[in-house]
Design an enzyme around this catalytic site. Structure first.
Site, PDB file in Angstrom:
ATOM      1  N   TYR A  40      14.517  18.583  23.715  1.00 56.72           N
ATOM      2  CA  TYR A  40      15.248  17.500  23.036  1.00 56.72           C
ATOM      3  C   TYR A  40      14.257  16.463  22.496  1.00 56.72           C
ATOM      4  O   TYR A  40      14.371  16.016  21.345  1.00 56.72           O
ATOM      5  CB  TYR A  40      16.216  16.881  24.048  1.00 56.72           C
ATOM      6  CG  TYR A  40      17.174  15.854  23.508  1.00 56.72           C
ATOM      7  CD1 TYR A  40      18.315  16.233  22.806  1.00 56.72           C
ATOM      8  CD2 TYR A  40      16.975  14.495  23.741  1.00 56.72           C
ATOM      9  CE1 TYR A  40      19.220  15.277  22.337  1.00 56.72           C
ATOM     10  CE2 TYR A  40      17.875  13.539  23.281  1.00 56.72           C
ATOM     11  CZ  TYR A  40      18.998  13.943  22.576  1.00 56.72           C
ATOM     12  OH  TYR A  40      19.889  12.998  22.114  1.00 56.72           O
ATOM     13  N   SER A  48      16.891   9.311  18.740  1.00 58.21           N
ATOM     14  CA  SER A  48      17.120   9.100  20.178  1.00 58.21           C
ATOM     15  C   SER A  48      16.012   8.222  20.747  1.00 58.21           C
ATOM     16  O   SER A  48      14.967   8.038  20.107  1.00 58.21           O
ATOM     17  CB  SER A  48      17.090  10.471  20.863  1.00 58.21           C
ATOM     18  OG  SER A  48      16.938  10.365  22.254  1.00 58.21           O
TER      19      SER A  48
HETATM   20  P1  NAP Z   1      27.591  15.404  21.393  1.00 59.83           P
HETATM   21  O1  NAP Z   1      28.161  16.201  22.430  1.00 59.83           O
HETATM   22  O2  NAP Z   1      26.125  15.602  21.240  1.00 59.83           O
HETATM   23  O3  NAP Z   1      28.397  15.598  20.005  1.00 59.83           O
HETATM   24  C1  NAP Z   1      27.858  16.283  18.976  1.00 59.83           C
HETATM   25  C2  NAP Z   1      28.882  17.132  18.268  1.00 59.83           C
HETATM   26  O4  NAP Z   1      28.156  18.099  17.521  1.00 59.83           O
HETATM   27  C3  NAP Z   1      29.852  17.894  19.168  1.00 59.83           C
HETATM   28  O5  NAP Z   1      31.137  17.883  18.605  1.00 59.83           O
HETATM   29  C4  NAP Z   1      29.260  19.281  19.137  1.00 59.83           C
HETATM   30  O6  NAP Z   1      30.161  20.316  19.431  1.00 59.83           O
HETATM   31  C5  NAP Z   1      28.749  19.356  17.720  1.00 59.83           C
HETATM   32  N1  NAP Z   1      27.806  20.438  17.537  1.00 59.83           N
HETATM   33  C6  NAP Z   1      26.909  20.935  18.422  1.00 59.83           C
HETATM   34  N2  NAP Z   1      26.228  21.953  17.881  1.00 59.83           N
HETATM   35  C7  NAP Z   1      26.710  22.102  16.621  1.00 59.83           C
HETATM   36  C8  NAP Z   1      26.422  22.990  15.570  1.00 59.83           C
HETATM   37  N3  NAP Z   1      25.491  23.940  15.686  1.00 59.83           N
HETATM   38  N4  NAP Z   1      27.114  22.881  14.415  1.00 59.83           N
HETATM   39  C9  NAP Z   1      28.056  21.938  14.271  1.00 59.83           C
HETATM   40  N5  NAP Z   1      28.379  21.059  15.229  1.00 59.83           N
HETATM   41  C10 NAP Z   1      27.720  21.142  16.397  1.00 59.83           C
HETATM   42  O7  NAP Z   1      27.853  13.906  21.643  1.00 59.83           O
HETATM   43  P2  NAP Z   1      27.216  12.516  21.215  1.00 59.83           P
HETATM   44  O8  NAP Z   1      26.714  11.936  22.481  1.00 59.83           O
HETATM   45  O9  NAP Z   1      28.239  11.842  20.416  1.00 59.83           O
HETATM   46  O10 NAP Z   1      25.912  12.781  20.331  1.00 59.83           O
HETATM   47  C11 NAP Z   1      25.869  12.720  18.930  1.00 59.83           C
HETATM   48  C12 NAP Z   1      24.436  12.670  18.477  1.00 59.83           C
HETATM   49  O11 NAP Z   1      23.814  11.509  19.009  1.00 59.83           O
HETATM   50  C13 NAP Z   1      23.576  13.839  18.940  1.00 59.83           C
HETATM   51  O12 NAP Z   1      22.642  14.171  17.936  1.00 59.83           O
HETATM   52  C14 NAP Z   1      22.857  13.280  20.153  1.00 59.83           C
HETATM   53  O13 NAP Z   1      21.654  13.938  20.422  1.00 59.83           O
HETATM   54  C15 NAP Z   1      22.627  11.870  19.702  1.00 59.83           C
HETATM   55  N6  NAP Z   1      22.392  10.881  20.742  1.00 59.83           N
HETATM   56  C16 NAP Z   1      23.287  10.686  21.752  1.00 59.83           C
HETATM   57  C17 NAP Z   1      23.041   9.690  22.692  1.00 59.83           C
HETATM   58  C18 NAP Z   1      23.971   9.366  23.819  1.00 59.83           C
HETATM   59  O14 NAP Z   1      23.580   8.571  24.677  1.00 59.83           O
HETATM   60  N7  NAP Z   1      25.168   9.917  23.880  1.00 59.83           N
HETATM   61  C19 NAP Z   1      21.900   8.921  22.579  1.00 59.83           C
HETATM   62  C20 NAP Z   1      20.991   9.184  21.555  1.00 59.83           C
HETATM   63  C21 NAP Z   1      21.256  10.156  20.633  1.00 59.83           C
HETATM   64  P3  NAP Z   1      30.315  20.799  20.969  1.00 59.83           P
HETATM   65  O15 NAP Z   1      31.223  19.820  21.622  1.00 59.83           O
HETATM   66  O16 NAP Z   1      30.864  22.183  20.895  1.00 59.83           O
HETATM   67  O17 NAP Z   1      28.925  20.803  21.578  1.00 59.83           O
HETATM   68  C1  GCO Z   2      18.801  12.135  28.568  1.00 61.85           C
HETATM   69  C2  GCO Z   2      19.867  11.574  27.691  1.00 61.85           C
HETATM   70  C3  GCO Z   2      19.286  11.133  26.411  1.00 61.85           C
HETATM   71  C4  GCO Z   2      20.278  10.328  25.653  1.00 61.85           C
HETATM   72  C5  GCO Z   2      19.780   9.753  24.406  1.00 61.85           C
HETATM   73  C6  GCO Z   2      18.787   8.674  24.598  1.00 61.85           C
HETATM   74  O1  GCO Z   2      19.068  13.116  29.206  1.00 61.85           O
HETATM   75  O2  GCO Z   2      17.723  11.505  28.643  1.00 61.85           O
HETATM   76  O3  GCO Z   2      20.900  12.441  27.461  1.00 61.85           O
HETATM   77  O4  GCO Z   2      18.724  12.171  25.743  1.00 61.85           O
HETATM   78  O5  GCO Z   2      21.431  11.062  25.393  1.00 61.85           O
HETATM   79  O6  GCO Z   2      19.363  10.732  23.491  1.00 61.85           O
HETATM   80  O7  GCO Z   2      18.575   8.029  23.389  1.00 61.85           O
END
Ligand code: NAP
Ligand code: GCO
Length: 266
Positions: free
Chosen positions: A160, A147
């Site tokens: 986080y 992230s």
């Molecule tokens: P998300 O909501 O974080 O999707 C993650 C998935 O993992 C969801 O289907 C969730 O289920 C599942 N999950 C949560 N806890 C779990 C567990 N204990 N066992 C198995 N599955 C589990 O959506 P996303 O935004 O696509 O994020 C994916 C990854 O990218 C995460 O690691 C997040 O931190 C990272 N990330 C996201 C962003 C962003 O801007 N979106 C940026 C940087 C990094 P539920 O729906 O039930 O929670």
């Molecule tokens: C926040 C955001 C971030 C992003 C992402 C950034 O609250 O700052 O949710 O955590 O999802 O991880 O890279």
């Protein structure tokens, strides 16, 4: 080998955790298009069913498992089942993650632990489950979804940031410890990507104007937009493919330039 062949994932088996929708789904879809067999898990049956339907709509035959990535026994059972019925996992993407946006002094120690458990302990558990067979097979790719918070702090995301900063170091440590077995472990650090996880930060205001956080992100991103999950597909294929065989312990930030930029001047 021709250069484009090096990006092919033909014949590979990829496990992407938490890939029913969002970033994991986009990455798994790209892997399928590059020729891999896709396996994913999610925490609930409804999510796995939703994921299977979405893959099917794209003509992808994915294998779905209900498995909580924090539960070591359940993870070991899932990996054993995949190895027995599908094959040895060549590519692992630790994508499942959660966030709790709570000011640190209002956060309970239990809430802090829950975030660290999913975002840091679970990638350790899943990586540990797949590495022995990767060693036997003579290669493996592990990609941890990090992230901006692997590098930067921000109000309300202490757990986080602690977990994603730790995940960056777990990535480097896996690379250090298993590089000699031809296992590459790298991270992808997405910037601000439009998914359900970030939906609360993009909600329109009652007067129809953009959410202040939305405006803040646009001003902080040289690309002046949120990322789309498809922005992560090319980098994820690269890190899963033979094209990146000498890239190890690296965090590839896919952030539209956020980390290079001080922010739009007033
Ligand atoms: P998300 O909501 O974080 O999707 C993650 C998935 O993992 C969801 O289907 C969730 O289920 C599942 N999950 C949560 N806890 C779990 C567990 N204990 N066992 C198995 N599955 C589990 O959506 P996303 O935004 O696509 O994020 C994916 C990854 O990218 C995460 O690691 C997040 O931190 C990272 N990330 C996201 C962003 C962003 O801007 N979106 C940026 C940087 C990094 P539920 O729906 O039930 O929670
Ligand atoms: C926040 C955001 C971030 C992003 C992402 C950034 O609250 O700052 O949710 O955590 O999802 O991880 O890279």
């Amino acid at each position: 080998m021709e250069i484009l062949d090096k990006f092919s994932l033909k014949g590979k088996i990829a496990l992407v955790t938490g890939a029913s929708y969002g970033i994991g789904f986009a990455i798994a879809t790209a892997y399928a298009q590059a020729g891999a067999t896709i396996v994913f898990n999610d925490i609930k049956q409804e999510l796995v069913d939703k994921g299977l339907k979405s893959y099917e709509e794209l003509g992808i035959k994915a294998h779905g498992y209900v498995c909580n990535v924090c539960d070591e026994q359940a993870v070991n059972e899932m990996v054993a089942d995949i190895e027995k019925n599908i094959g040895v996992i060549d590519i692992l993407v630790n994508n499942a993650g959660i966030i709790k946006r709570i000011p640190m002094c209002d956060m309970t120690a239990d809430q802090f632990r829950q975030v660290v458990d999913v975002d840091l302990n679970a990638p350790f558990i899943v990586a540990k489950a797949v590495i022995p067979s990767m060693i036997k097979k003579g290669h493996g790719k592990i990609i941890n979804i990090c992230s901006m918070m692997s590098e930067l702090g921000r109000e309300t995301v202490s757990a986080y940031a602690a977990a994603k900063g730790g995940l960056k170091m777990l990535t480097r440590n896996i690379a250090s410890e298993y590089g000699e077995y031809n296992i590459q472990c790298n991270g992808i650090g997405p910037g601000y990507i439009a998914t359900p996880q970030t939906a609360p930060l993009r909600e329109k205001q009652p007067d129809g104007s953009r959410h202040p956080f939305d405006q803040f992100i646009i001003a902080k991103t040289p690309a002046a937009r949120w990322g789309d999950t498809s922005d992560l597909q090319g980098p994820a294929v690269f890190l899963a493919s033979d094209a990146s065989d000498f890239v190890n312990g690296h965090i590839l930030y896919v952030d539209g330039g956020i980390l290079a930029y001080i922010g739009k001047q007033p």
